[in-house]
Design an enzyme around this catalytic site. Structure first.
Site, short mmCIF file in Angstrom:
data_model
loop_
_atom_site.label_atom_id
_atom_site.label_comp_id
_atom_site.label_asym_id
_atom_site.label_seq_id
_atom_site.Cartn_x
_atom_site.Cartn_y
_atom_site.Cartn_z
N GLY A 13 0.79 -1.23 0.00
CA GLY A 13 0.00 0.00 0.00
C GLY A 13 0.82 1.28 0.00
N SER A 14 1.98 1.26 -0.67
CA SER A 14 2.75 2.51 -0.71
C SER A 14 2.01 3.58 -1.52
CB SER A 14 4.16 2.28 -1.26
OG SER A 14 4.15 2.02 -2.64
N LEU A 86 -5.34 -7.14 -6.37
CA LEU A 86 -5.03 -8.20 -7.34
C LEU A 86 -6.23 -8.96 -7.89
CD1 LEU A 86 -1.79 -9.64 -5.69
CD2 LEU A 86 -1.99 -8.07 -7.63
N HIS A 105 -1.24 0.68 -13.03
CA HIS A 105 -0.49 -0.50 -13.44
C HIS A 105 0.95 -0.08 -13.77
CE1 HIS A 105 0.07 -4.53 -15.01
NE2 HIS A 105 0.77 -3.98 -15.98
N ASP A 146 -6.52 -4.82 -16.52
CA ASP A 146 -5.64 -3.82 -17.15
C ASP A 146 -6.10 -3.35 -18.53
OD1 ASP A 146 -4.01 -4.26 -14.93
OD2 ASP A 146 -2.93 -5.86 -15.94
C1 GRF Z 1 1.99 -0.82 -7.94
O1 GRF Z 1 3.14 -1.02 -8.69
C2 GRF Z 1 0.79 -0.68 -8.83
O2 GRF Z 1 1.09 -0.18 -10.08
C3 GRF Z 1 0.32 -2.10 -8.95
O3 GRF Z 1 0.58 -2.69 -7.71
C4 GRF Z 1 1.66 -2.03 -7.08
C5 GRF Z 1 1.21 -1.67 -5.70
O4 GRF Z 1 2.26 -1.24 -4.90
N1 GRF Z 1 -1.07 -2.16 -9.34
P1 GRF Z 1 1.98 -0.65 -3.47
O5 GRF Z 1 1.24 -1.71 -2.65
O6 GRF Z 1 1.15 0.58 -3.63
O7 GRF Z 1 3.33 -0.36 -2.91
#
Ligand code: GRF
Length: 190
Positions: A13-14, A86, A105, A146
């Site tokens: 969740g960054s 996902l 994505h 996507d």
């Molecule tokens: C990101 O790279 C986003 O593009 C993809 O999943 C990743 C999520 O990363 N859908 P985070 O959990 O937000 O760090």
């Protein structure tokens, strides 16, 4: 009235973090709820840190009931943001929030997207293909992985010898910079 955002995330969740930071003091919008299919997802801790409520669900609830749509409607959610989520979005959710669900994505779609293309696999595919550019895509969500209409793409050059870590880092920088801004722009039009 502030617009209300719900974030779906399955992992760290960054991106969710950047979005929660961005809207923490906003007059326009707030993150009202974080949802996850993964009870161990770090994004839940991040939501807690912002005192944002969260909801964990399982496959049965997501695909066999209307509970998630009902919850989002009850909370008057205006925009659904997928940030590392996902699972495919079911029909009832798409119909409940037409053109109100967006995803990010880590590639220049339609390149390197689709089922199973997430995380390091995407960047490995870019290196294997010998692409000379890479980037990110923010798009509306439809019934396929996507594939919805593209809202924003950010790109960078890939040089010979670039590592997977570098690609990942460059992509993440773009994601963190642009996802909150794209959301803010969309919110203004809702
Ligand atoms: C990101 O790279 C986003 O593009 C993809 O999943 C990743 C999520 O990363 N859908 P985070 O959990 O937000 O760090």
């Amino acid at each position: 009235m502030k617009k209300r955002i719900a974030i779906f995330a399955s992992g760290s969740g960054s991106n969710a973090q950047k979005i929660m930071e961005h809207f923490k003091y906003s007059e326009e919008a707030e993150v009202s709820l974080v949802l996850s299919n993964n009870p161990d997802a770090y994004v839940l801790q991040r939501a807690d840190n912002f005192e944002i409520p969260s909801h964990v669900f399982d496959r049965q609830e997501f695909y066999q009931t209307n509970e998630i749509v009902d919850l989002l409607k009850r909370l008057n959610i205006d925009l659904v943001v997928l940030a590392g989520f996902l699972w495919l979005i079911p029909e009832n959710l798409l119909q409940g929030f037409p053109n109100k669900i967006i995803n990010i994505h880590p590639s220049l779609l339609p390149k390197h997207g689709g089922k199973g293309m997430y995380g390091d696999r995407v960047h490995k595919a870019v290196l294997a293909a010998g692409d000379d550019e890479h980037g990110i895509t923010i798009h509306f969500v439809n019934e396929n992985f996507d594939e919805g209409e593209v809202i924003y793409q950010g790109r960078f050059r890939v040089e010979k010898g670039d590592s997977l870590e570098l690609l990942k880092f460059n992509g993440q920088q773009l994601e963190h910079l642009h996802y909150p801004k794209v959301i803010e722009n969309l919110i203004k039009k809702i």
